[in-house]
Write an enzyme that holds these catalytic residues in place. Structure first.
Site, PDB file in Angstrom:
ATOM      1  N   ASP A  32       1.066  -1.099   0.347  1.00  0.00           N
ATOM      2  CA  ASP A  32       0.157   0.065  -0.116  1.00  0.00           C
ATOM      3  C   ASP A  32       1.087   0.508  -0.254  1.00  0.00           C
ATOM      4  O   ASP A  32       0.849   2.175  -0.631  1.00  0.00           O
ATOM      5  CB  ASP A  32      -1.125   0.284   1.093  1.00  0.00           C
ATOM      6  CG  ASP A  32      -0.212  -0.154   2.296  1.00  0.00           C
ATOM      7  OD1 ASP A  32       0.985  -0.194   2.912  1.00  0.00           O
ATOM      8  OD2 ASP A  32      -1.065   0.240   3.509  1.00  0.00           O
ATOM      9  N   ASP A  75       7.064   3.504   3.555  1.00  0.00           N
ATOM     10  CA  ASP A  75       7.293   4.988   4.061  1.00  0.00           C
ATOM     11  C   ASP A  75       8.723   5.006   4.586  1.00  0.00           C
ATOM     12  O   ASP A  75       9.436   5.341   3.929  1.00  0.00           O
ATOM     13  CB  ASP A  75       6.324   4.720   5.531  1.00  0.00           C
ATOM     14  CG  ASP A  75       6.004   5.439   6.232  1.00  0.00           C
ATOM     15  OD1 ASP A  75       6.341   7.120   6.064  1.00  0.00           O
ATOM     16  OD2 ASP A  75       5.855   5.234   7.763  1.00  0.00           O
ATOM     17  N   GLY A  99      10.228   2.250   5.057  1.00  0.00           N
ATOM     18  CA  GLY A  99      11.042   1.665   3.694  1.00  0.00           C
ATOM     19  C   GLY A  99      11.157  -0.003   4.621  1.00  0.00           C
ATOM     20  O   GLY A  99      12.374  -0.874   3.680  1.00  0.00           O
ATOM     21  N   THR A 102       9.599  -1.985   6.087  1.00  0.00           N
ATOM     22  CA  THR A 102       9.156  -3.357   5.463  1.00  0.00           C
ATOM     23  C   THR A 102       9.546  -4.130   4.688  1.00  0.00           C
ATOM     24  O   THR A 102       9.498  -4.995   4.436  1.00  0.00           O
ATOM     25  CB  THR A 102       7.444  -3.077   5.513  1.00  0.00           C
ATOM     26  OG1 THR A 102       6.745  -2.238   7.217  1.00  0.00           O
ATOM     27  CG2 THR A 102       6.949  -3.540   4.918  1.00  0.00           C
ATOM     28  N   LYS A 140       6.110   7.748   0.516  1.00  0.00           N
ATOM     29  CA  LYS A 140       6.551   9.213   1.344  1.00  0.00           C
ATOM     30  C   LYS A 140       8.036   8.685   1.127  1.00  0.00           C
ATOM     31  O   LYS A 140       9.134   8.592   2.421  1.00  0.00           O
ATOM     32  CB  LYS A 140       5.936   8.566   2.629  1.00  0.00           C
ATOM     33  CG  LYS A 140       4.077   9.349   3.198  1.00  0.00           C
ATOM     34  CD  LYS A 140       4.207   8.728   3.953  1.00  0.00           C
ATOM     35  CE  LYS A 140       2.920   8.437   4.915  1.00  0.00           C
ATOM     36  NZ  LYS A 140       3.190   8.572   6.360  1.00  0.00           N
ATOM     37  N   ASP A 178      -4.954   1.770   6.724  1.00  0.00           N
ATOM     38  CA  ASP A 178      -6.135   2.440   8.058  1.00  0.00           C
ATOM     39  C   ASP A 178      -4.680   3.698   9.110  1.00  0.00           C
ATOM     40  O   ASP A 178      -4.542   4.118   8.883  1.00  0.00           O
ATOM     41  CB  ASP A 178      -6.210   1.822   8.867  1.00  0.00           C
ATOM     42  CG  ASP A 178      -5.232   1.160   9.497  1.00  0.00           C
ATOM     43  OD1 ASP A 178      -3.414   1.044   9.127  1.00  0.00           O
ATOM     44  OD2 ASP A 178      -5.651   0.593  10.704  1.00  0.00           O
ATOM     45  N   ARG A 224     -10.559   2.187   6.494  1.00  0.00           N
ATOM     46  CA  ARG A 224     -10.079   1.309   5.203  1.00  0.00           C
ATOM     47  C   ARG A 224     -10.675   1.204   4.446  1.00  0.00           C
ATOM     48  O   ARG A 224     -10.045   0.937   3.237  1.00  0.00           O
ATOM     49  CB  ARG A 224      -9.483  -0.551   5.769  1.00  0.00           C
ATOM     50  CG  ARG A 224      -8.308  -0.625   6.911  1.00  0.00           C
ATOM     51  CD  ARG A 224      -8.270  -1.947   6.607  1.00  0.00           C
ATOM     52  NE  ARG A 224      -7.367  -2.323   7.715  1.00  0.00           N
ATOM     53  CZ  ARG A 224      -6.091  -2.681   7.752  1.00  0.00           C
ATOM     54  NH1 ARG A 224      -5.136  -1.792   7.240  1.00  0.00           N
ATOM     55  NH2 ARG A 224      -5.240  -2.935   8.867  1.00  0.00           N
TER      56      ARG A 224
HETATM   57  P1  IMP Z   1       7.409   1.607   6.614  1.00  0.00           P
HETATM   58  O1  IMP Z   1       8.092  -0.238   6.978  1.00  0.00           O
HETATM   59  O2  IMP Z   1       7.973   2.345   7.343  1.00  0.00           O
HETATM   60  O3  IMP Z   1       7.916   1.180   4.959  1.00  0.00           O
HETATM   61  O4  IMP Z   1       6.034   1.425   6.904  1.00  0.00           O
HETATM   62  C1  IMP Z   1       4.977   0.424   5.992  1.00  0.00           C
HETATM   63  C2  IMP Z   1       3.764   0.475   6.575  1.00  0.00           C
HETATM   64  O5  IMP Z   1       3.726   1.209   7.665  1.00  0.00           O
HETATM   65  C3  IMP Z   1       3.099   0.126   5.390  1.00  0.00           C
HETATM   66  O6  IMP Z   1       2.988  -0.682   4.872  1.00  0.00           O
HETATM   67  C4  IMP Z   1       1.082   0.705   6.237  1.00  0.00           C
HETATM   68  O7  IMP Z   1       0.485  -0.184   6.647  1.00  0.00           O
HETATM   69  C5  IMP Z   1       1.906   1.750   7.194  1.00  0.00           C
HETATM   70  N1  IMP Z   1       2.187   3.356   7.472  1.00  0.00           N
HETATM   71  C6  IMP Z   1       3.009   4.187   6.508  1.00  0.00           C
HETATM   72  N2  IMP Z   1       1.908   5.250   6.883  1.00  0.00           N
HETATM   73  C7  IMP Z   1       0.891   5.065   6.119  1.00  0.00           C
HETATM   74  C8  IMP Z   1       0.097   6.274   6.686  1.00  0.00           C
HETATM   75  O8  IMP Z   1       0.172   7.342   6.539  1.00  0.00           O
HETATM   76  N3  IMP Z   1      -1.248   5.656   6.479  1.00  0.00           N
HETATM   77  C9  IMP Z   1      -1.313   4.124   6.748  1.00  0.00           C
HETATM   78  N4  IMP Z   1      -0.479   3.435   7.174  1.00  0.00           N
HETATM   79  C10 IMP Z   1       0.153   3.607   7.117  1.00  0.00           C
HETATM   80 MG    MG Z   2       1.062  -2.305   4.488  1.00  0.00          MG
END
Ligand code: IMP
Ligand code: MG
Length: 177
Positions: A101, A104, A106, A108, A132, A160, A166
């Protein structure tokens, strides 16, 4: 609870148009592949994956994987991504397209690329609806991108805030409290 109703950031029409473009690009890029394995990252990608997959004309299989949610994370972000549910089938020799989705920090996707890459798929690419860039901690290669957004909390179209919003049809911005 959020303080107010989400403000529209990306309309249903823009999402729709962008998905059609992405699906056409994916169809073209994988035209020579026997089949494609789409792996949706739960829960946030479920609506994006459903809408994107139904636009594909190439043969494909659908899988899901689940990792620890954002709210589970403590101070050491890199250490806190955990696998909650694995895919059902082996991916060795398969063309794999991860469907996310939002990228953010990175973390994950960095984790999932390591995990799945070690299983020796024929190829491993990433398709994310949102990015982002202001929040990057781990550099990840994004092969297919829907939209770049600013550092705001977005909800809807699968995303969410504390399990709310969602199924909102558009992507909206909220002020988390
Ligand atoms: P990362 O590991 O920081 O890149 O986070 C990724 C996960 O954080 C995404 O798959 C989302 O589930 C969650 N996430 C990050 N930013 C948002 C947002 O603005 N709205 C909802 N979920 C978010
Ligand atoms: Mg996610």
């Amino acid at each position: 609870m959020a303080t107010s109703e989400p403000r529209e950031l990306i309309s249903v029409e823009r999402i729709d148009d962008r998905l059609t473009e992405l699906a056409a690009q994916i169809d073209q890029d994988y035209a020579g592949a026997e089949r494609l394995v789409l792996i949706g990252v739960l829960k946030g990608s479920f609506i994006f994956l459903a809408d994107l997959a139904r636009r594909l004309t190439i043969p494909h299989r659908v899988e899901f994987i689940a990792v620890s949610s954002y709210g589970d994370r403590e101070s050491d972000v890199a250490e806190s991504v955990r696998l909650l549910m694995d895919v059902r089938h082996a991916i060795m020799g398969e063309h794999v397209l991860l469907i996310e989705d939002i990228v953010d920090t990175g973390q994950t996707i960095a984790y999932l690329r390591r995990l799945l890459g070690a299983r020796r798929p024929a190829s491993l690419r990433l398709c994310t609806l949102l990015h982002k860039p202001d929040r990057t901690e781990a550099e990840v290669v994004i092969d297919y991108l829907g939209f770049t957004i600013p550092d705001v909390w977005v909800v809807g179209y699968g995303l969410d805030y504390a399990e709310q919003y969602r199924t909102l049809p558009y992507i909206g911005e909220i002020d988390p409290i």
